[in-house]
Design an enzyme around this catalytic site. Sequence first.
Site, PDB file in Angstrom:
ATOM      1  N   THR A 282       0.862  -1.180   0.000  1.00  0.00           N
ATOM      2  CA  THR A 282       0.000   0.000   0.000  1.00  0.00           C
ATOM      3  C   THR A 282       0.902   1.234   0.000  1.00  0.00           C
ATOM      4  O   THR A 282       1.605   1.486   0.983  1.00  0.00           O
ATOM      5  CB  THR A 282      -0.903   0.019   1.252  1.00  0.00           C
ATOM      6  OG1 THR A 282      -1.637  -1.198   1.283  1.00  0.00           O
ATOM      7  CG2 THR A 282      -1.849   1.210   1.222  1.00  0.00           C
TER       8      THR A 282
ATOM      9  N   LYS B 229       0.014   4.521   9.127  1.00  0.00           N
ATOM     10  CA  LYS B 229       0.756   4.857   7.906  1.00  0.00           C
ATOM     11  C   LYS B 229      -0.227   5.104   6.759  1.00  0.00           C
ATOM     12  O   LYS B 229      -0.140   6.090   6.033  1.00  0.00           O
ATOM     13  CB  LYS B 229       1.707   3.703   7.546  1.00  0.00           C
ATOM     14  CG  LYS B 229       2.395   3.859   6.225  1.00  0.00           C
ATOM     15  CD  LYS B 229       2.497   2.700   5.256  1.00  0.00           C
ATOM     16  CE  LYS B 229       1.514   1.666   5.106  1.00  0.00           C
ATOM     17  NZ  LYS B 229       1.551   0.822   3.910  1.00  0.00           N
TER      18      LYS B 229
ATOM     19  N   LYS C 200      -6.862   1.517  -3.609  1.00  0.00           N
ATOM     20  CA  LYS C 200      -6.528   0.951  -2.293  1.00  0.00           C
ATOM     21  C   LYS C 200      -6.716   2.020  -1.200  1.00  0.00           C
ATOM     22  O   LYS C 200      -7.240   1.747  -0.126  1.00  0.00           O
ATOM     23  CB  LYS C 200      -5.090   0.426  -2.309  1.00  0.00           C
ATOM     24  CG  LYS C 200      -4.553  -0.038  -0.975  1.00  0.00           C
ATOM     25  CD  LYS C 200      -5.311  -1.231  -0.408  1.00  0.00           C
ATOM     26  CE  LYS C 200      -4.828  -1.555   1.007  1.00  0.00           C
ATOM     27  NZ  LYS C 200      -5.692  -2.520   1.691  1.00  0.00           N
TER      28      LYS C 200
HETATM   29  P1  NAP Z   1       4.516  -6.643   7.756  1.00  0.00           P
HETATM   30  O1  NAP Z   1       4.022  -7.939   8.302  1.00  0.00           O
HETATM   31  O2  NAP Z   1       4.923  -5.570   8.697  1.00  0.00           O
HETATM   32  O3  NAP Z   1       5.745  -6.990   6.756  1.00  0.00           O
HETATM   33  C1  NAP Z   1       6.441  -5.948   6.155  1.00  0.00           C
HETATM   34  C2  NAP Z   1       7.514  -6.488   5.218  1.00  0.00           C
HETATM   35  O4  NAP Z   1       8.292  -5.381   4.735  1.00  0.00           O
HETATM   36  C3  NAP Z   1       8.491  -7.448   5.902  1.00  0.00           C
HETATM   37  O5  NAP Z   1       8.940  -8.392   4.964  1.00  0.00           O
HETATM   38  C4  NAP Z   1       9.617  -6.495   6.304  1.00  0.00           C
HETATM   39  O6  NAP Z   1      10.856  -7.135   6.490  1.00  0.00           O
HETATM   40  C5  NAP Z   1       9.660  -5.603   5.085  1.00  0.00           C
HETATM   41  N1  NAP Z   1      10.340  -4.338   5.356  1.00  0.00           N
HETATM   42  C6  NAP Z   1       9.919  -3.318   6.144  1.00  0.00           C
HETATM   43  N2  NAP Z   1      10.799  -2.305   6.133  1.00  0.00           N
HETATM   44  C7  NAP Z   1      11.813  -2.683   5.315  1.00  0.00           C
HETATM   45  C8  NAP Z   1      13.013  -2.064   4.874  1.00  0.00           C
HETATM   46  N3  NAP Z   1      13.339  -0.834   5.273  1.00  0.00           N
HETATM   47  N4  NAP Z   1      13.799  -2.751   4.032  1.00  0.00           N
HETATM   48  C9  NAP Z   1      13.455  -3.992   3.597  1.00  0.00           C
HETATM   49  N5  NAP Z   1      12.335  -4.647   3.981  1.00  0.00           N
HETATM   50  C10 NAP Z   1      11.514  -3.981   4.817  1.00  0.00           C
HETATM   51  O7  NAP Z   1       3.456  -5.976   6.775  1.00  0.00           O
HETATM   52  P2  NAP Z   1       2.242  -6.679   6.010  1.00  0.00           P
HETATM   53  O8  NAP Z   1       1.060  -6.695   6.923  1.00  0.00           O
HETATM   54  O9  NAP Z   1       2.702  -7.924   5.372  1.00  0.00           O
HETATM   55  O10 NAP Z   1       1.954  -5.550   4.916  1.00  0.00           O
HETATM   56  C11 NAP Z   1       2.726  -5.421   3.737  1.00  0.00           C
HETATM   57  C12 NAP Z   1       2.083  -4.350   2.858  1.00  0.00           C
HETATM   58  O11 NAP Z   1       0.736  -4.748   2.522  1.00  0.00           O
HETATM   59  C13 NAP Z   1       1.971  -2.983   3.535  1.00  0.00           C
HETATM   60  O12 NAP Z   1       2.135  -1.973   2.583  1.00  0.00           O
HETATM   61  C14 NAP Z   1       0.545  -2.993   4.082  1.00  0.00           C
HETATM   62  O13 NAP Z   1       0.037  -1.684   4.239  1.00  0.00           O
HETATM   63  C15 NAP Z   1      -0.173  -3.755   2.993  1.00  0.00           C
HETATM   64  N6  NAP Z   1      -1.384  -4.465   3.418  1.00  0.00           N
HETATM   65  C16 NAP Z   1      -1.430  -5.137   4.592  1.00  0.00           C
HETATM   66  C17 NAP Z   1      -2.604  -5.784   4.948  1.00  0.00           C
HETATM   67  C18 NAP Z   1      -2.743  -6.537   6.242  1.00  0.00           C
HETATM   68  O14 NAP Z   1      -3.881  -6.826   6.625  1.00  0.00           O
HETATM   69  N7  NAP Z   1      -1.658  -6.894   6.937  1.00  0.00           N
HETATM   70  C19 NAP Z   1      -3.726  -5.755   4.113  1.00  0.00           C
HETATM   71  C20 NAP Z   1      -3.629  -5.088   2.902  1.00  0.00           C
HETATM   72  C21 NAP Z   1      -2.455  -4.436   2.561  1.00  0.00           C
HETATM   73  P3  NAP Z   1      11.261  -7.746   7.948  1.00  0.00           P
HETATM   74  O15 NAP Z   1      10.599  -9.090   8.021  1.00  0.00           O
HETATM   75  O16 NAP Z   1      12.732  -7.804   7.921  1.00  0.00           O
HETATM   76  O17 NAP Z   1      10.730  -6.787   8.982  1.00  0.00           O
END
Ligand code: NAP
Length: 297
Positions: free
Chosen positions: A97, A240, A172
């Site tokens: 996102t 965010k 989104k």
């Molecule tokens: P998450 O569990 O916090 O995972 C984030 C990912 O990004 C992890 O692989 C993390 O690596 C990586 N990351 C963060 N900062 C980084 C950096 N500086 N350099 C390299 N890698 C980095 O997030 P998520 O829930 O999977 O969400 C991922 C995306 O989808 C986001 O944009 C979120 O807004 C969107 N989204 C989430 C949901 C939901 O329900 N969770 C639904 C729709 C959309 P590490 O493992 O090393 O921390």
Amino acid sequence: MIKTISYLGLGTMGRGMVSNLLKAGYKLTVWNRSAEKCEPFARKGARVAKSPADAVRDTELVVYSLSNDQAIEEVVFGTKGILSGIKEGQIAVDMSTVLPAMSLREQEAYAKRGVDFFDAPVFGSKQESADAKLWIMAAGNKAIFEKVKPVLEHLGQTVHYLGKNGNAAAMKLVGNLIVALELEALSEGLVLAQKARLDLNTVMEVVKVADFRSPLLVSNGQNILKRDFSPSFALKLMLKDVGLIEKFAKSLHSPTPALRVAEKNIESAVALGFGQENASALIKALEKETGVEVNGR
Ligand code: NAP
């Protein structure tokens, strides 16, 4: 037909998607900043890459789901980033996102290398990702989209084509504006119900069937009653997204007065230390303010 995929970002969303791509028979290369998250997929036959540039070597499709702009900055544009390894003819798909402006910046950078790019964010959360039931939107070149669509269909229950780059990212943010306001409405409603001494389990039975029902209200409401705030969509990610929505809406002079109220409560709940909990923990700001705890037990 696409057979080889690089997947970068094995967070809550990425892990479910990679499992489903492996199940579907694609040959996978994975990369994650914290390398230990790659291990379960290495055991299932995925190649573990040393860097984003290494991850995109020799695959047809490059997909990533990363937290925020800073992560995209480092993983896509950074030294040893995707752009330093990707080659003409490959296709890149960003499922994070982000602001539509970021999608356009990515598209421009990829185009210079002869790479087609799609912004393809998703609705749904941890469970939908694990169950391949996401609601996916994609924007980019229509002819190339037809190649990518069969892959996305292994991840979601719907795949909508939104037109030109940036449109899926915009959709989104429109959806997450609604999600944020639904969570604010649910929280205010449940706190009021608690103060009115209504039976909260009956309240949720009504919410489940009434004409304002929504799966999001039901799942979050039931978990609040169980005091289960384990993260599917972390509150800090919601904060965010609210920032992104405000920036985007401001750029178009579109009003978001209710969002500012939700933002204040999300900020308070994060300041109370609940940022790593599920987004429904925004109710904790209202509970603190009113001195009640919404509990269905
Ligand atoms: P998450 O569990 O916090 O995972 C984030 C990912 O990004 C992890 O692989 C993390 O690596 C990586 N990351 C963060 N900062 C980084 C950096 N500086 N350099 C390299 N890698 C980095 O997030 P998520 O829930 O999977 O969400 C991922 C995306 O989808 C986001 O944009 C979120 O807004 C969107 N989204 C989430 C949901 C939901 O329900 N969770 C639904 C729709 C959309 P590490 O493992 O090393 O921390």
